[in-house]
Motif scaffolding. Structure first.
Motif, mmCIF file in Angstrom:
data_model
loop_
_atom_site.group_PDB
_atom_site.id
_atom_site.type_symbol
_atom_site.label_atom_id
_atom_site.label_comp_id
_atom_site.label_asym_id
_atom_site.label_seq_id
_atom_site.Cartn_x
_atom_site.Cartn_y
_atom_site.Cartn_z
ATOM 1 N N GLY A 89 -0.100 -2.309 -7.734
ATOM 2 C CA GLY A 89 1.143 -1.710 -8.313
ATOM 3 C C GLY A 89 1.259 -0.368 -8.132
ATOM 4 O O GLY A 89 2.348 0.158 -7.820
ATOM 5 N N VAL A 90 0.204 0.474 -8.097
ATOM 6 C CA VAL A 90 0.169 1.817 -7.996
ATOM 7 C C VAL A 90 0.451 2.269 -6.657
ATOM 8 O O VAL A 90 0.850 3.242 -6.239
ATOM 9 C CB VAL A 90 -1.135 2.307 -8.742
ATOM 10 N N PHE A 91 -0.222 1.269 -5.787
ATOM 11 C CA PHE A 91 -0.106 1.512 -4.168
ATOM 12 C C PHE A 91 1.442 1.366 -3.908
ATOM 13 O O PHE A 91 1.791 2.217 -3.208
ATOM 14 C CB PHE A 91 -1.177 0.843 -3.511
ATOM 15 N N ALA A 92 1.852 0.458 -4.290
ATOM 16 C CA ALA A 92 3.326 -0.040 -3.967
ATOM 17 C C ALA A 92 4.225 0.508 -4.783
ATOM 18 O O ALA A 92 5.482 0.365 -4.223
ATOM 19 C CB ALA A 92 3.439 -1.639 -3.828
ATOM 20 N N ASN A 93 4.106 0.902 -5.752
ATOM 21 C CA ASN A 93 4.963 1.647 -6.797
ATOM 22 C C ASN A 93 5.727 0.498 -7.115
ATOM 23 O O ASN A 93 7.073 0.933 -7.236
ATOM 24 C CB ASN A 93 5.648 2.730 -6.094
ATOM 25 N N ILE A 94 5.231 -0.722 -7.717
ATOM 26 C CA ILE A 94 5.921 -1.685 -8.266
ATOM 27 C C ILE A 94 5.456 -1.852 -9.646
ATOM 28 O O ILE A 94 4.502 -1.613 -9.805
ATOM 29 C CB ILE A 94 5.937 -2.934 -7.331
ATOM 30 N N PRO A 95 6.323 -2.592 -10.639
ATOM 31 C CA PRO A 95 5.937 -2.725 -11.792
ATOM 32 C C PRO A 95 4.986 -3.808 -11.862
ATOM 33 O O PRO A 95 5.107 -4.965 -12.399
ATOM 34 C CB PRO A 95 7.089 -3.022 -12.664
ATOM 35 N N LEU A 96 3.654 -3.635 -11.404
ATOM 36 C CA LEU A 96 2.570 -4.744 -11.769
ATOM 37 C C LEU A 96 1.396 -4.184 -12.316
ATOM 38 O O LEU A 96 0.825 -3.116 -11.565
ATOM 39 C CB LEU A 96 2.533 -5.402 -10.170
ATOM 40 N N GLY A 97 1.002 -4.565 -13.280
ATOM 41 C CA GLY A 97 -0.226 -3.732 -14.110
ATOM 42 C C GLY A 97 -0.152 -2.519 -14.535
ATOM 43 O O GLY A 97 1.041 -2.010 -14.491
ATOM 44 N N PHE A 98 -1.032 -1.649 -14.680
ATOM 45 C CA PHE A 98 -0.950 -0.230 -15.080
ATOM 46 C C PHE A 98 -1.814 0.596 -14.285
ATOM 47 O O PHE A 98 -2.987 0.354 -13.704
ATOM 48 C CB PHE A 98 -1.191 -0.137 -16.527
ATOM 49 N N PRO A 99 -1.571 1.978 -13.920
ATOM 50 C CA PRO A 99 -2.469 2.787 -13.191
ATOM 51 C C PRO A 99 -3.435 3.094 -14.292
ATOM 52 O O PRO A 99 -3.621 3.238 -15.585
ATOM 53 C CB PRO A 99 -1.515 4.176 -12.719
ATOM 54 N N PRO A 100 -4.751 3.396 -13.410
ATOM 55 C CA PRO A 100 -5.888 4.093 -14.328
ATOM 56 C C PRO A 100 -5.269 5.164 -15.381
ATOM 57 O O PRO A 100 -4.552 6.046 -14.748
ATOM 58 C CB PRO A 100 -6.646 4.645 -13.242
ATOM 59 N N CYS A 101 -5.959 5.190 -16.496
ATOM 60 C CA CYS A 101 -5.367 6.151 -17.651
ATOM 61 C C CYS A 101 -5.675 7.710 -17.110
ATOM 62 O O CYS A 101 -4.845 8.326 -17.428
ATOM 63 C CB CYS A 101 -6.086 5.841 -18.880
ATOM 64 N N THR A 102 -6.616 7.938 -16.599
ATOM 65 C CA THR A 102 -6.856 9.298 -16.103
ATOM 66 C C THR A 102 -5.963 10.080 -15.088
ATOM 67 O O THR A 102 -5.607 10.888 -15.172
ATOM 68 C CB THR A 102 -8.471 9.412 -15.647
#
Lengths: 282, 282
Positions: free
Chosen positions: B128-141
């Motif tokens: 999700g964070v790599f592709a910038n798609i709404p899948l999961g969540f990025p690490p909080c920090t």
């Protein structure tokens, strides 16, 4: 005069090593096999399929074709994906995209097993290349760039690397792969200011801008290794890349030609992934 | 004299907006709820749990605790993960790690639904964070850094950004998030040559090296915005970050303090993810 990094030389070496791998697998009773899934009769797809089939045959890799009519339903395509997932004799899957508009690309991608996703289209493969874990496969074009650098013995560790382009099929994955090899990577894109200066910082430059002949002398300097990922048809006939080759070649240390550079390696990587998938499953 | 980017100010603003979100959800009969899964009785975990519980209560977010003994089997933990996955009244899951050595971390992570993975530990969240798609969540920090830049109105688009550190919990994801906001990002690491020069190129610098006070005046210049992710206990007492604050503060334009910077925002982001997960499921 730059060193010309010829794709054919890399492809030939890959083919030799793949032939040995296939022999070893066949000795164990395994024929690495590529499943090609096509919806409709698009000329580009059929022409790619023909090339891949020929290349697979020359290495000893099998092919299974799955062809659906252009108006096939999403469920019909899902059923084919499930069939391929469950078929132990098919080790890797190539799915032609874009799919027809009535089929949800995300649903189809989510159905494919990452372990058979030799073209790096599943979320599992994305996570794999981002996290550098053995999950799925990186996109073939990104790996072609890495194979060319490896073949010509170009060290990545400790080098400044500029990647022009941030797409999910090439810019972003190749940036991660170069970082995993200890390059110090800068990712540029359409919103980058003073792009020529940033490209000049790179000791290795991967150009995947997707714009014909958009990088020239103003962005280049002596000592650079340039990998040109672009492939464009010229108006007057012939092909060109994202880099102005005639301007770049007298300046830089090494450069891939177009045609005959990255593009000449990509099909080999696809087949290599099938063999790797067969090895992993063996 | 640099502007001090105080985490508390960011956290306070987040808490206000979260309170409104929670009210709106409660009006629909939904209490956003965090499931905290802990194996064993490690002091750090218990202390974090206490803090998170207090913070959740202040915003109106519920907590469910799942505590297993330190010698719990992998199957017992898997059963808890399945229970939480299937429990519609639990919207997000915080799992304390590292897990005991007899439990396979990868197996447990793979079992968690990305839609409940508010701490960004699943492969789905990585994709999700790599592709910038709404899948999961990025690490909080990583998201805390972004929240600080957003709160203080620091523009990212078109800026040169240097990220020091390439870990999966902060360096790599924050680099992707900054790139998605159109920054031109360079990722540095232990194999980067002439690190001070590369840090100086950044108009925004994210320091997540994990080494106490490893970045000082030699790497900094006027006009930079510095986000210090490090948190270290000093030998003589007190805390410090990855940046030599006393050296940096007179030089740069803006900097986060340690303590009171990124760390003060992270718990808020965890809770914000629970609320987002509850909204998405509502």
């Amino acid at each position: 005069m730059a060193q010309i990094l010829k794709g054919k030389e890399v492809a030939d070496a890959l083919v030799e090593s793949m032939k040995q791998d296939v022999e070893a697998l066949k000795a164990k009773g395994i024929t690495p096999t590529l499943g090609i899934v096509r919806v409709g009769e698009r000329d580009d797809d059929i022409s790619y399929e023909r090339g891949a089939t020929k290349r697979c045959a020359s290495v000893g890799v099998g092919i299974k074709n799955y062809v659906l009519p252009a108006d096939a339903t999403q469920d019909a395509l899902l059923k084919v994906i499930q069939e391929v997932n469950n078929d132990k004799s098919v080790h890797g899957v190539l799915l032609f995209r874009p799919l027809p508009k009535h089929i949800n690309d995300g649903v189809i991608r989510a159905a494919l097993l990452p372990s058979k996703d030799i073209d790096g289209i599943t979320d599992g493969s994305l996570a794999g290349v981002f996290a550098n874990i053995p999950l799925g496969f990186p996109p073939c074009t990104a790996e072609s760039c890495m194979a060319i650098l490896a073949h010509y013995g170009i060290e990545i560790a400790g080098k400044r690397v500029t990647v022009v382009g941030r797409s999910l099929v090439i810019g972003r994955p190749v940036a991660m792969m170069l970082m995993h090899k200890n390059g110090t990577v800068t990712i540029c894109h359409t919103k980058t200011k003073d792009l020529p200066s940033v490209i000049k910082e790179g000791e290795i430059v991967i150009v995947a801008a997707g714009v014909a002949e958009s990088v020239g002398a103003e962005s280049l300097r002596a000592g650079q290794v340039v990998i040109d990922v672009g492939i464009h048809m010229k108006e007057g006939g012939g092909m060109c890349g994202d880099v102005k080759f005639a301007e770049a070649e007298p300046i830089v240390q090494a450069i891939t030609p177009v045609p005959g550079g990255v593009g000449a390696v990509t099909t080999c990587i696809t087949i290599q992934h099938v063999i790797q998938a067969a090895k992993a499953g063996a």
